[in-house]
Design a protein around this motif. Structure first.
Motif, short mmCIF file in Angstrom:
data_model
loop_
_atom_site.label_atom_id
_atom_site.label_comp_id
_atom_site.label_asym_id
_atom_site.label_seq_id
_atom_site.Cartn_x
_atom_site.Cartn_y
_atom_site.Cartn_z
N ILE A 88 -3.75 24.71 -56.53
CA ILE A 88 -3.25 24.55 -57.89
C ILE A 88 -2.14 23.52 -57.99
O ILE A 88 -1.87 23.01 -59.06
CB ILE A 88 -2.77 25.89 -58.51
CG1 ILE A 88 -1.93 26.68 -57.52
CG2 ILE A 88 -3.94 26.70 -59.04
CD1 ILE A 88 -1.28 27.90 -58.16
N ILE A 99 2.06 23.24 -61.90
CA ILE A 99 1.13 24.33 -62.18
C ILE A 99 1.04 24.59 -63.67
O ILE A 99 -0.03 24.89 -64.20
CB ILE A 99 1.55 25.61 -61.41
CG1 ILE A 99 1.51 25.31 -59.91
CG2 ILE A 99 0.66 26.77 -61.75
CD1 ILE A 99 2.02 26.43 -59.06
N LEU A 122 -1.53 22.51 -65.06
CA LEU A 122 -2.86 23.01 -64.77
C LEU A 122 -3.22 24.15 -65.72
O LEU A 122 -4.36 24.26 -66.18
CB LEU A 122 -2.89 23.52 -63.32
CG LEU A 122 -4.28 23.76 -62.75
CD1 LEU A 122 -4.99 22.43 -62.55
CD2 LEU A 122 -4.19 24.54 -61.46
N ARG A 127 -6.40 24.42 -68.15
CA ARG A 127 -7.33 25.54 -68.15
C ARG A 127 -7.51 26.08 -69.56
O ARG A 127 -8.61 26.42 -69.98
CB ARG A 127 -6.81 26.65 -67.21
CG ARG A 127 -7.69 27.88 -67.15
CD ARG A 127 -6.89 29.10 -67.53
NE ARG A 127 -7.74 30.24 -67.83
CZ ARG A 127 -7.79 30.81 -69.01
NH1 ARG A 127 -7.09 30.35 -70.02
NH2 ARG A 127 -8.56 31.87 -69.21
N TYR A 135 -11.50 26.09 -63.04
CA TYR A 135 -10.04 26.15 -63.19
C TYR A 135 -9.55 27.59 -63.25
O TYR A 135 -8.54 27.95 -62.65
CB TYR A 135 -9.60 25.40 -64.45
CG TYR A 135 -9.68 23.91 -64.27
CD1 TYR A 135 -8.85 23.28 -63.33
CD2 TYR A 135 -10.57 23.14 -65.00
CE1 TYR A 135 -8.92 21.90 -63.15
CE2 TYR A 135 -10.64 21.77 -64.82
CZ TYR A 135 -9.83 21.16 -63.90
OH TYR A 135 -9.88 19.82 -63.71
N LEU A 148 -7.00 29.35 -60.52
CA LEU A 148 -5.72 29.94 -60.93
C LEU A 148 -5.68 31.43 -60.61
O LEU A 148 -4.66 31.93 -60.14
CB LEU A 148 -5.50 29.72 -62.43
CG LEU A 148 -5.05 28.31 -62.78
CD1 LEU A 148 -5.14 28.07 -64.28
CD2 LEU A 148 -3.63 28.05 -62.29
N GLU A 190 -5.21 31.72 -56.87
CA GLU A 190 -4.01 31.13 -56.24
C GLU A 190 -2.69 31.53 -56.86
O GLU A 190 -1.67 31.48 -56.19
CB GLU A 190 -4.16 29.61 -56.18
CG GLU A 190 -5.28 29.23 -55.23
CD GLU A 190 -5.07 27.91 -54.56
OE1 GLU A 190 -4.29 27.12 -55.11
OE2 GLU A 190 -5.66 27.69 -53.50
#
Lengths: 266, 457
Positions: A257, B142, B145, B149, B197, B201, B204
Motif C-alpha cells: 500500500i 496510504i 491510496l 480506492r 485496491y 487495503l 495490508e
C-alpha cells in the motif's frame, strides 16, 4: 485633544523650531539629564526582565502541554493496538500530574513572586514618562516666556505694563518647570535606588521555582520507570530501541500500500 | 488537476451525488470501513505526535533560553547605572556585586545545562520527531491510496447501476443490447480494479496497524527516556546549585516577602510613580487645593475656646495618613514627610501657611495641578507672593441662593482666597460634597475660594 491642549501643542511646536534656529535659548539641566538617562537604562532592563519572565512561564506551559498531548496520543496508540501493558496509562497519569499539580502549584507563587512584582514595577513607567514629557513641555514654556521677556526688553514698546506682565508670566512658567524638574531630579534616583531591593527577591524566587519544578517533574516521571521492562533502559542506551523504530518504518515502507503508485493511471 | 482527472471527476459526480442520498446501489464493505476508521485515527494521532514532539522540543529550548536572558536582564539591574550620583545615600544601593556574581554563576550553570542538554534535545529531534515525520509521510501516501480506492468504488457503483438498469429493461432494442454488453464489460473491469485496491487495503492495513503498534512502543520508550534524562539532568544540575547568594531551603513566598519587606510601599511613595493619578485628581473640581487641615481631621469642638483653627501638625498626619480620603489619596503617606521636613517651611509664621502648602506639595505633582496650587506653594520657593497668579474663579454655574456661615476666622493666604471672620455669612457659588475641598464663594462683592471645612452650611 482638548482645545487648550491643542493650542499649547501649537505654541510648543513654534518654540521648538525657534530653539533649533537659535531664537530661543534652551534650558539645560545636566543633573536632571543624567537621571533621565539612568532611568532609561533601568526602564529597558526591567522591561526585558518582564518579557523574559513571561517567556519562561509560557515555555514551561507549552512544554507540559505538549508532553501531555504526546502522552494522550501514545495512550491512544496503545489502546488501539491492544498492547495493554498499561505503561501508556501510567505515563499519561504522570505527565497529567506534572501539569495539574506541579505546574499549577508553582503557577501561583511564580505570579506573586516574579511576574506581578516585575509588572508592577513596569507599571510605574508610563506615569514617569508622562512626568518627563510634562517636564519637557514646561521647560519649553519657560524658555518661550523667557525669550519673550528678552525681546520685550530689547525692543521697548509703548505699553509700560508689558515687561512686568511678561516677567510675571516667565516667573510663573519657571516655577511650574522648577517644581516638576526638582521633583523628577529628586525622585528618579530614589526609584532607581529602589530597583535592586525591589526586583532582587524575584530572582531568588525564580531560581527556587525552577529548582522545585525540576525536582518534582523528575520524581514524578521517574515513577513510571518501574512499569517499564527492566531491560528497556539498556535497549535505549544501546540504541536498540532506535533500531526497532527504524525496522518498523522500513517494513511499513515495504508494504504494497505504500509502494503502489497512486498518481499514475488508474 | 489534470484534464483527465477533471473528466473523471465530472463523470463520477452524479454517482457521488446518488451515494449521498442513498439512491441506487452502493457497495459496502464492513471490514474495509472498520480499517478505514482505524486508519483515520492513526492519521490524526501521528500528526499530533509529530507536532507535539516538536513543540516539546521548542518548549524545553525556550525555557533554557529565557532563563539565560532573564539572568542577563537582572544583571543589568544589579549593575550600577552610569551617571553622576546626585544622592549619596542612593550610592550604596546602586550596585550589588554579590547579585552580579550570583547572576554570572547562575547563567554559567544554565549555559552548561544547555550544553549538556543539547545532544539530548537533538535526540528528541532525531529519534522522535524524525521517525514521526516519516510515519506521517507513509500515512499520507496510504491516504492517497484510500482516496483512489474510494474513486474505484464510485466507478463500480456507477457501472453496476447502469448495468442493472439495462438488465431490468424489457424489450431491449438493438442499441440497448449493445449498451448492455458494454456495461457488462465495464462493470467487470471496474470490479476488478476495485477488488484489487480493496483487497490490498484490507489485507495490508491491519499489517500497518501491527507495525504501528510495534513502532510506537520503542518510540515511546525512547521519548520517555530522553525526557527522563532531560529532567534528571536539569534536576541534578539545579540541585547542585551552590550559589551562596540564594537561600534555597526556605519557602518560596515566605522568603520572598521577607526579603522584599516594604520596598513596594516605598517605591509607590515616590510621587512620580503616580504622576498621572495626581494629574487626574487635580482636575477634579474643588481638588485644586487641599484644604488646610483635612489631613489632621482634628475635631473642631476642641478649638471653640480660641476661634483659630487647630494648627496643622505634620507628626500626626505622618502616622494617620488620609484615612478619610478616597483611594486617590492613599499613596502620599510617606511622600508627605518629605515636604513637611523640607527647610522651606521653617519660617516662623508658617503654622497656617504650612498647612496649606504642605498638602498641596505632597499631592504628588504640583505642576500637574492647575495654577492655584502654585500660588499657596509659592512662598516655599522664595518667590514673591504678590506676583502670584489670580486664582481661577469657576463660579457661574452654581445656584446663587446657597449660603454658609463661617465657623472660624480665615485669612487669605494667596490671592483669590476669601478673608472672613467667624460668623460671617458667605454666599456659595460652587461647592462639592466634600467639606475638605475648597469651595468658591462671594463675600462683600468679592469672589474667592475658601476651605469648606471652615464653614457650616
Amino acid at each position: 485633544m482638548s482645545w487648550t491642549g491643542f493650542k499649547k501643542a501649537v505654541n510648543r511646536a513654534g518654540t521648538s523650531v525657534m530653539m533649533k534656529t537659535g531664537h530661543v535659548e534652551k534650558t539645560v539641566d545636566r543633573e536632571y539629564e543624567i537621571e533621565e538617562r539612568r532611568f532609561r537604562t533601568m526602564e529597558a532592563a526591567v522591561e526585558k526582565m518582564q518579557k523574559e519572565a513571561k517567556g519562561y512561564l509560557d515555555s514551561l506551559r507549552a512544554m507540559t502541554i505538549a508532553q501531555m498531548r504526546i502522552a494522550e496520543t501514545i495512550d491512544a496508540f496503545y489502546g488501539d493496538s491492544g498492547a495493554k501493558d498499561g505503561v501508556g496509562k501510567y505515563y499519561l497519569t504522570a505527565v497529567e500530574e506534572i501539569d495539574a499539580e506541579t505546574v499549577k502549584s508553582l503557577d501561583g507563587p511564580y505570579r506573586t513572586t516574579v511576574l506581578d512584582p516585575i509588572s508592577r514595577f513596569c507599571a510605574y513607567f508610563p506615569d514617569i514618562n508622562d512626568a518627563i514629557k510634562k517636564r519637557s513641555h514646561k521647560m519649553m514654556d519657560y524658555d518661550a516666556a523667557r525669550a519673550k521677556v528678552k525681546r520685550a526688553i530689547e525692543k521697548p514698546s509703548d505699553d509700560v505694563t508689558k515687561v512686568p506682565r511678561l516677567e510675571k508670566e516667565a516667573a510663573q512658567a519657571k516655577e511650574l518647570y522648577d517644581a516638576l524638574n526638582t521633583q523628577l531630579t529628586e525622585e528618579l534616583p530614589q526609584l532607581i535606588a529602589l530597583r535592586v531591593p525591589y526586583l532582587d527577591p524575584s530572582f531568588e524566587a525564580l531560581v527556587k521555582i525552577q529548582l522545585r519544578f525540576c525536582q518534582e517533574a523528575y520524581v514524578r516521571l521517574a515513577h513510571v520507570q518501574q512499569y517499564l521492562d527492566a531491560n528497556t533502559r539498556e535497549a535505549y542506551a544501546s540504541g536498540e530501541l532506535d533500531n526497532h523504530v527504524e525496522q518498523c518504518l522500513q517494513q511499513m515502507k515495504e508494504l504494497t500500500i505504500t509502494t503502489i503508485p497512486t498518481s499514475s493511471r488508474g | 488537476m489534470s484534464l483527465r482527472g477533471f473528466t473523471k471527476g465530472v463523470v463520477r459526480a452524479p454517482q457521488n451525488f446518488k451515494q449521498k442520498f442513498n439512491i441506487g446501489q452502493t457497495t459496502k464493505d464492513s471490514v474495509y470501513l472498520d480499517a478505514e476508521r482505524r486508519f483515520k485515527e492513526l492519521e490524526q494521532e501521528t500528526k499530533k505526535l509529530h507536532d507535539e514532539s516538536k513543540k516539546y522540543f521548542d518548549g524545553v529550548n525556550g525555557m533554557l533560553k529565557h532563563q539565560i536572558e532573564f539572568s542577563k536582564a537582572i544583571e543589568e539591574i544589579y549593575k550600577p547605572i552610569s551617571g553622576k550620583m546626585s544622592d549619596p545615600t542612593a550610592m550604596k544601593l546602586e550596585s550589588k556585586p554579590e547579585g552580579i556574581q550570583a547572576c554570572e554563576q547562575y547563567r554559567n550553570l544554565v549555559q552548561e545545562l544547555q550544553q549538556i542538554l543539547k545532544p539530548e534535545l537533538e535526540m528528541i529531534d532525531a529519534r522522535v520527531v524524525q521517525p514521526a515525520f516519516q510515519l506521517l509521510e507513509i500515512v499520507k501516501g496510504i491516504r492517497k491510496l484510500l482516496t483512489k480506492r474510494n474513486h474505484k468504488q464510485v466507478d463500480l457503483d456507477r457501472y453496476t447501476n447502469t448495468y442493472n438498469k439495462l438488465n431490468d429493461k424489457k424489450d431491449k432494442s438493438l442499441k440497448d443490447e449493445k449498451a448492455f454488453y458494454k456495461a457488462e464489460s465495464d462493470l467487470e473491469a471496474a470490479r476488478q480494479e476495485y477488488d484489487y485496491y480493496n483487497d490490498i487495503l484490507k489485507t495490508e492495513l491491519p499489517r500497518l496497524f501491527e507495525l504501528e503498534a510495534a513502532f510506537i512502543k520503542p518510540l515511546f520508550e525512547t521519548f520517555y527516556y530522553i525526557q527522563l534524562n532531560v529532567f534528571y539532568t536539569m534536576h541534578e544540575h539545579m540541585q547542585g546549585i551552590k550559589i551562596p547568594y540564594f537561600d534555597l531551603q526556605s519557602d518560596i513566598e515566605e522568603c520572598f516577602n521577607a526579603k522584599r519587606g516594604d520596598v513596594q510601599e516605598r517605591a509607590e511613595a515616590i510621587g512620580i510613580t503616580h504622576f498621572s493619578l495626581g494629574k487626574k485628581t487635580s482636575r477634579l473640581p474643588g481638588n485644586n487645593k487641599i484644604p488646610p487641615h483635612h489631613a489632621g481631621q482634628q475635631p473642631y469642638s476642641a478649638s471653640t475656646s480660641s476661634s483659630l483653627p487647630p494648627p496643622y501638625s505634620p507628626g500626626s498626619t505622618g502616622s494617620t495618613g488620609y484615612p478619610q480620603e478616597k483611594g486617590a489619596y492613599t499613596p502620599p503617606t510617606a511622600a508627605y514627610t518629605a515636604p513637611a521636613a523640607a527647610p522651606a517651611y521653617t519660617a516662623p509664621n508658617t503654622a497656617v501657611t504650612g498647612s496649606s502648602t504642605a498638602p498641596a506639595y505632597s499631592y504628588g505633582a504640583p505642576a500637574a495641578a492647575p495654577q492655584p496650587v502654585m500660588s499657596p506653594a509659592a512662598p516655599s520657593y522664595g518667590y514673591q507672593a504678590p506676583v502670584a497668579s489670580p486664582a481661577p474663579v469657576a463660579s457661574p454655574a452654581a445656584p446663587a441662593a446657597e449660603t454658609c456661615t463661617a465657623l472660624y476666622d480665615y485669612t487669605a493666604q494667596a490671592e483669590g482666597d476669601l478673608t472672613f471672620t467667624a460668623g460671617t455669612v458667605i454666599e456659595i457659588l460652587q461647592r462639592s460634597d466634600n467639606p475638605n475641598d475648597w469651595w468658591t464663594g462671594r463675600l462683600n462683592g468679592q469672589t474667592g475660594v475658601f476651605p469648606g471645612n471652615y464653614v457650616q452650611l
